[in-house]
Every structure is written in C-alpha cells, then in structure tokens.
Design a protein around this motif. Structure first.
Motif, PDB file in Angstrom:
ATOM      1  N   ALA A   1     -79.555  41.871   2.537  1.00 35.23           N
ATOM      2  CA  ALA A   1     -79.302  42.995   3.448  1.00 35.23           C
ATOM      3  C   ALA A   1     -78.820  42.436   4.779  1.00 35.23           C
ATOM      4  CB  ALA A   1     -80.581  43.806   3.646  1.00 35.23           C
ATOM      5  N   ILE A   2     -77.946  43.194   5.439  1.00 33.76           N
ATOM      6  CA  ILE A   2     -77.289  42.700   6.646  1.00 33.76           C
ATOM      7  C   ILE A   2     -77.339  43.776   7.723  1.00 33.76           C
ATOM      8  CG2 ILE A   2     -75.035  41.977   7.578  1.00 33.76           C
ATOM      9  CD1 ILE A   2     -74.351  40.923   4.780  1.00 33.76           C
ATOM     10  N   GLY A   3     -77.599  43.360   8.965  1.00 31.82           N
ATOM     11  CA  GLY A   3     -77.503  44.306  10.083  1.00 31.82           C
ATOM     12  C   GLY A   3     -78.796  45.063  10.310  1.00 31.82           C
ATOM     13  N   GLU A   4     -78.649  46.299  10.820  1.00 34.00           N
ATOM     14  CA  GLU A   4     -79.814  47.046  11.313  1.00 34.00           C
ATOM     15  C   GLU A   4     -80.521  47.792  10.179  1.00 34.00           C
ATOM     16  OE1 GLU A   4     -78.475  49.565  14.399  1.00 34.00           O
ATOM     17  OE2 GLU A   4     -80.353  49.455  15.511  1.00 34.00           O
ATOM     18  N   VAL A   5     -81.545  47.171   9.583  1.00 34.70           N
ATOM     19  CA  VAL A   5     -82.337  47.851   8.546  1.00 34.70           C
ATOM     20  C   VAL A   5     -83.812  47.590   8.850  1.00 34.70           C
ATOM     21  CG1 VAL A   5     -82.667  48.196   6.071  1.00 34.70           C
ATOM     22  CG2 VAL A   5     -80.535  47.202   6.865  1.00 34.70           C
ATOM     23  N   HIS A   6     -84.646  48.651   8.792  1.00 37.06           N
ATOM     24  CA  HIS A   6     -86.076  48.472   9.063  1.00 37.06           C
ATOM     25  C   HIS A   6     -86.709  47.574   7.991  1.00 37.06           C
ATOM     26  CE1 HIS A   6     -85.548  51.548  11.942  1.00 37.06           C
ATOM     27  NE2 HIS A   6     -85.549  52.567  11.104  1.00 37.06           N
ATOM     28  N   GLU A   7     -87.662  46.738   8.428  1.00 35.91           N
ATOM     29  CA  GLU A   7     -88.309  45.830   7.466  1.00 35.91           C
ATOM     30  C   GLU A   7     -89.004  46.616   6.350  1.00 35.91           C
ATOM     31  OE1 GLU A   7     -90.548  42.648   9.138  1.00 35.91           O
ATOM     32  OE2 GLU A   7     -91.280  42.003   7.149  1.00 35.91           O
ATOM     33  N   GLU A   8     -89.586  47.749   6.738  1.00 38.58           N
ATOM     34  CA  GLU A   8     -90.300  48.564   5.730  1.00 38.58           C
ATOM     35  C   GLU A   8     -89.339  49.054   4.634  1.00 38.58           C
ATOM     36  OE1 GLU A   8     -91.839  52.303   6.998  1.00 38.58           O
ATOM     37  OE2 GLU A   8     -92.822  52.452   5.046  1.00 38.58           O
ATOM     38  N   ALA A   9     -88.129  49.372   5.050  1.00 41.62           N
ATOM     39  CA  ALA A   9     -87.132  49.828   4.062  1.00 41.62           C
ATOM     40  C   ALA A   9     -86.778  48.684   3.116  1.00 41.62           C
ATOM     41  CB  ALA A   9     -85.884  50.336   4.770  1.00 41.62           C
ATOM     42  N   LEU A  10     -86.790  47.451   3.650  1.00 46.39           N
ATOM     43  CA  LEU A  10     -86.472  46.290   2.808  1.00 46.39           C
ATOM     44  C   LEU A  10     -87.590  46.044   1.791  1.00 46.39           C
ATOM     45  CD1 LEU A  10     -85.074  43.844   5.540  1.00 46.39           C
ATOM     46  CD2 LEU A  10     -83.767  45.245   3.942  1.00 46.39           C
ATOM     47  N   THR A  11     -88.852  46.129   2.252  1.00 43.96           N
ATOM     48  CA  THR A  11     -89.959  45.862   1.319  1.00 43.96           C
ATOM     49  C   THR A  11     -90.016  46.938   0.232  1.00 43.96           C
ATOM     50  OG1 THR A  11     -91.511  47.011   2.762  1.00 43.96           O
ATOM     51  CG2 THR A  11     -91.397  44.635   3.009  1.00 43.96           C
ATOM     52  N   ARG A  12     -89.597  48.166   0.616  1.00 48.27           N
ATOM     53  CA  ARG A  12     -89.617  49.268  -0.369  1.00 48.27           C
ATOM     54  C   ARG A  12     -88.609  49.071  -1.499  1.00 48.27           C
ATOM     55  NH1 ARG A  12     -88.035  53.704   2.338  1.00 48.27           N
ATOM     56  NH2 ARG A  12     -88.955  53.266   4.365  1.00 48.27           N
ATOM     57  N   LEU A  13     -87.679  48.115  -1.334  1.00 48.48           N
ATOM     58  CA  LEU A  13     -86.733  47.833  -2.427  1.00 48.48           C
ATOM     59  C   LEU A  13     -87.462  47.324  -3.674  1.00 48.48           C
ATOM     60  CD1 LEU A  13     -83.771  46.230  -0.471  1.00 48.48           C
ATOM     61  CD2 LEU A  13     -83.596  48.171  -2.039  1.00 48.48           C
ATOM     62  N   GLY A  14     -88.735  46.907  -3.481  1.00 50.75           N
ATOM     63  CA  GLY A  14     -89.556  46.525  -4.634  1.00 50.75           C
ATOM     64  C   GLY A  14     -89.687  47.665  -5.627  1.00 50.75           C
ATOM     65  N   GLU A  15     -89.637  48.890  -5.117  1.00 51.44           N
ATOM     66  CA  GLU A  15     -89.751  50.063  -6.010  1.00 51.44           C
ATOM     67  C   GLU A  15     -88.605  50.103  -7.012  1.00 51.44           C
ATOM     68  OE1 GLU A  15     -90.152  53.651  -3.734  1.00 51.44           O
ATOM     69  OE2 GLU A  15     -91.874  52.869  -2.611  1.00 51.44           O
ATOM     70  N   GLN A  16     -87.469  49.545  -6.620  1.00 52.29           N
ATOM     71  CA  GLN A  16     -86.316  49.502  -7.538  1.00 52.29           C
ATOM     72  C   GLN A  16     -86.323  48.215  -8.367  1.00 52.29           C
ATOM     73  OE1 GLN A  16     -85.630  50.789  -4.127  1.00 52.29           O
ATOM     74  NE2 GLN A  16     -86.205  52.620  -5.289  1.00 52.29           N
ATOM     75  N   GLY A  17     -87.385  47.416  -8.242  1.00 52.49           N
ATOM     76  CA  GLY A  17     -87.503  46.211  -9.077  1.00 52.49           C
ATOM     77  C   GLY A  17     -87.006  44.951  -8.396  1.00 52.49           C
ATOM     78  N   ILE A  18     -86.685  45.025  -7.105  1.00 57.02           N
ATOM     79  CA  ILE A  18     -86.239  43.831  -6.364  1.00 57.02           C
ATOM     80  C   ILE A  18     -87.477  43.024  -5.972  1.00 57.02           C
ATOM     81  CG2 ILE A  18     -85.133  43.041  -4.218  1.00 57.02           C
ATOM     82  CD1 ILE A  18     -83.125  44.279  -6.173  1.00 57.02           C
TER      83      ILE A  18
ATOM     84  N   ILE B   1     -82.022  56.293  -9.907  1.00 55.61           N
ATOM     85  CA  ILE B   1     -82.805  55.343  -9.110  1.00 55.61           C
ATOM     86  C   ILE B   1     -84.219  55.247  -9.670  1.00 55.61           C
ATOM     87  CG2 ILE B   1     -83.775  54.924  -6.805  1.00 55.61           C
ATOM     88  CD1 ILE B   1     -81.306  56.502  -5.716  1.00 55.61           C
ATOM     89  N   SER B   2     -84.691  54.017  -9.940  1.00 54.87           N
ATOM     90  CA  SER B   2     -86.070  53.880 -10.413  1.00 54.87           C
ATOM     91  C   SER B   2     -86.993  53.728  -9.199  1.00 54.87           C
ATOM     92  CB  SER B   2     -86.201  52.689 -11.362  1.00 54.87           C
ATOM     93  OG  SER B   2     -86.482  51.532 -10.638  1.00 54.87           O
ATOM     94  N   THR B   3     -88.223  54.191  -9.339  1.00 50.14           N
ATOM     95  CA  THR B   3     -89.181  54.101  -8.225  1.00 50.14           C
ATOM     96  C   THR B   3     -90.510  53.543  -8.711  1.00 50.14           C
ATOM     97  OG1 THR B   3     -89.751  56.408  -8.644  1.00 50.14           O
ATOM     98  CG2 THR B   3     -88.244  56.003  -6.821  1.00 50.14           C
ATOM     99  N   SER B   4     -90.458  52.803  -9.818  1.00 56.29           N
ATOM    100  CA  SER B   4     -91.714  52.415 -10.462  1.00 56.29           C
ATOM    101  C   SER B   4     -92.170  51.005 -10.113  1.00 56.29           C
ATOM    102  CB  SER B   4     -91.545  52.531 -11.981  1.00 56.29           C
ATOM    103  OG  SER B   4     -90.421  51.779 -12.347  1.00 56.29           O
ATOM    104  N   GLY B   5     -91.391  50.277  -9.308  1.00 56.40           N
ATOM    105  CA  GLY B   5     -91.743  48.882  -9.046  1.00 56.40           C
ATOM    106  C   GLY B   5     -92.794  48.727  -7.963  1.00 56.40           C
TER     107      GLY B   5
END
Ligand code: FAD
Length: 322
Positions: A40-57, A163-167
């Motif tokens: 991820a690049i630029g202005e993104v909240h850290e919480e939004a980045l950690t939530r990418l785990g829900e998509q399996g990241i 979009i999956s939300t199970s991760g």
C-alpha cells in the motif's frame, strides 16, 4: 514465493476495488499453496491496512512517504517493483482502475512479466500452465489467455470478485524504495476529485444516470433528487455532456468513465454499445425508457417502460420513504 497485491487508498480507507483484488490475490495464493502480501502506498490508515487480513492478506508492506499521497506513476511503479523483488512474488494483482491501467504496462516492462488486464475470474493453474479469463470487445466476449512469464501480472475487472470477510488481521511493515526527486519528475499539477454529495463516481455503489431523454439541463433536478435519496452519484451519456447539460467528468462509456456500481439506474438513455462499454460490469442495471424497443432493455436486470417525468418522481418519493 508469494502473491503480491497492490491496494489503493481513498480518504485513508482501502478502495472497494482493491478489497476485490486482495480477495482474488489470497484465493490465488491458496491455489498455489502460498501466502498473499499486499503493498500500500500513500495516505492509508494503519487500521485499514490491518483489516486487509479479512480478505486473507497476511502481511502489508506500507510506504507512507507523503510525496506519494497523490498518484505519480513512476514512483508507484518503483515501490511496487521493490515489493515484488523483496517478496520474490510470482503473481502480482491489482485493480483494473485508472491507476492500475497507468502502471500495468510499466510494471510488465520493468519486471519482464506477462500482463493480463480486465481479468474476470480466478486462474486455471495446471502444472506449468497459468490461464486467466479476461473481458474483451467492451465486455461482449471473454478470452482465455496463458501467462507464460515467470511473473504473472493480473489487473482485475471491478465487480468481478465477491469480497471475502472471513480472514483475520494482517501485520504491517514499512517498505521504502529510496525514491529520489527524479522519481517525481512528472507530478500532476493538480488532482481534482469530483464528487456528488461526497460520492466519487468511479467508486459509487449506486449511480443514477441521465441521457438525452431528460430533454434538458433544467430537468436534472430529477436525477439529482433520486441520487440524493439513494446516496448515489450522478452520471450521464456522452451527448448530454457534449451539449453542456452536465460536466464532462460525469460522462460514462467507452470515451468516458467506467463505473461498476452495485446498482446503475439509466434514465432516458438508449443503450448504445459505446455507453454500455462503461457500465456493463454493474451488478444490477435498471433502465427507464419510454421506448420498449430501446436497446438498453437487453442489458437490463429490471426495466420500466414509461415516461421518465412520471416514473422518476414516484421513485424519488419511494426512495425518500425508505
Ligand atoms: P439517445 O440515443 O438520443 O437516446 C435517448 C433515449 O431516451 C431514447 O432511447 C428515448 O427513447 C429515451 N427517451 C426520450 N424521452 C424519454 C422520456 N420522456 N422518458 C424516458 N425515456 C425517454 N455515448 C456514451 O454515452 N458514452 C460514450 O463513452 C460514448 N462514446 C462514443 C464513442 C464513439 C466513437 C461514438 C461514435 C459514439 C459514442 N457515444 C458514447 C455515443 C453513443 O453512440 C450514443 O449516441 C449515445 O450514447 C446516445 O446517448 P443517449 O442514449 O443519451 O441519447
């Protein structure tokens, strides 16, 4: 070896189209028996980045250099290329957005990868063969394409993936590509975000769009009132913007913006192929036209044969009562 997903931010959150890319990337990783990392690049909240785990990241590499808050193609390419190398990624996934379109070919050349754009389904992986399905001829047909280079680069058509939300939760690490001033030699002078009531047209979940059947700009309050009642963005056909009834940034189609909302409501638009090219990845299309033979009805999930000036006020009333 891993799968790398480039995700785009908007107002500190991850764009919906990038959540689709993240889901796609982690499903490909599962097929390959590996993990999916995001960059991820630029202005993104850290919480939004950690939530990418829900998509399996499992992990997000983040470059928060403030110079990257606006899109600069060469600098973005450099950061993504660094992440590809760091992760020894064999598959790189991102959205077929305007940004995706601007970086795809540059990344393919720089990293010697095979690029497929407008991809609509998970790849068929069999031994050494890696085949993706992509939309062609403005979405009228599909082509199966074999990606043969070591690095497979896949740009996903918006709205093709649920979009999956199970991760779980992703971890966040910094990445830096040691950008220099030369990487910012071509910076856009101005970036303008055109919004309707705070809704950005390419990202809107609902779009209400008007055509020449609206007769003139003085009637556009009907489109705007319906959009406002539904929390939607407004759009139009090309002749409408050519005649200056509406601004050009609202024109959708082959020569305008591509939209992929959950709901596209077309009012007084005939449904020419050039218009459909910009809207045919919408999940549900509703057409309101007084001509039962209007071509748009063939692409519609729901159709109302009737006069827009009678139908739309009733829809506004019903939407306001919701
Ligand atoms: P019209 O074709 O005039 O249709 C108006 C519709 O309104 C009719 O179906 C009519 O039955 C209906 N109507 C009239 N009165 C009422 C009423 N009271 N109530 C309900 N319905 C009513 N077009 C785009 O939109 N986007 C593009 O990106 C685009 N790119 C193009 C690129 C090229 C190279 C070319 C050649 C054309 C392009 N066009 C594009 C133009 C396209 O071919 C059509 O001409 C255009 O989409 C028609 O716009 P419209 O449906 O608003 O108007």
């Amino acid at each position: 070896m891993s799968v790398l997903v480039f995700v785009e931010g908007l107002n500190g959150e991850i764009k919906k189209s990038s959540l689709e890319s993240a889901t796609y990337g982690s499903q490909v990783a599962q097929k390959l028996g590996t993990t999916a990392t995001a960059v991820a690049i630029g202005e993104v909240h850290e919480e939004a980045l950690t939530r990418l785990g829900e998509q399996g990241i499992s992990k997000v590499l983040y470059d928060g250099d403030s110079r990257l808050n606006q899109f600069v193609a060469d600098a973005y390419v450099k950061v993504i290329a660094k992440a590809v190398g760091q992760e020894s990624a064999k598959v790189l996934v991102f959205s077929n957005s305007n940004i995706g379109a601007a970086i795809g070919a540059k990344l393919a050349v720089r990293l010697n990868g095979s690029l497929a754009t407008n991809v609509t389904a998970l790849p068929k992986i069999d031994g050494g063969s890696f085949v993706v399905t992509r939309g062609v001829f403005s979405g009228k047909a599909f082509a199966d394409v074999a990606l043969t280079a070591d690095l497979k680069i896949i740009a996903i058509k918006k709205n093709s993936i649920d979009i999956s939300t199970s991760g779980g939760t992703a971890t966040v690490q910094s990445i830096s590509a040691d950008l220099t001033d030369a990487d910012f030699a071509e910076v856009p002078k101005e970036t303008v975000m055109q919004e309707t009531d705070g809704v950005l047209l390419p990202e809107a979940a609902i779009v209400v769009s008007g055509g020449r059947g609206m007769k003139g700009p003085e009637n556009w309050h009907l489109i705007e009132d319906l959009a406002s009642a539904l929390g939607a963005a407004t759009a139009c056909s090309k002749p409408v913007s050519d005649m200056d009834w509406r601004p050009h940034h609202e024109h959708v189609g082959q020569t305008g913006i591509t939209v992929s909302p959950n709901l596209y409501i077309a009012v007084g638009i005939s449904g020419a192929i050039q218009h459909l090219a910009g809207v045919n990845s919408s999940k549900v299309i509703v057409v309101i036209n007084k001509d039962p033979e209007a071509p748009f009805f063939k692409a519609a999930d729901y159709g109302i044969v009737g006069d827009a000036f009678e139908v739309v006020p009733k829809l506004i009333e019903a939407a306001r009562a919701l």
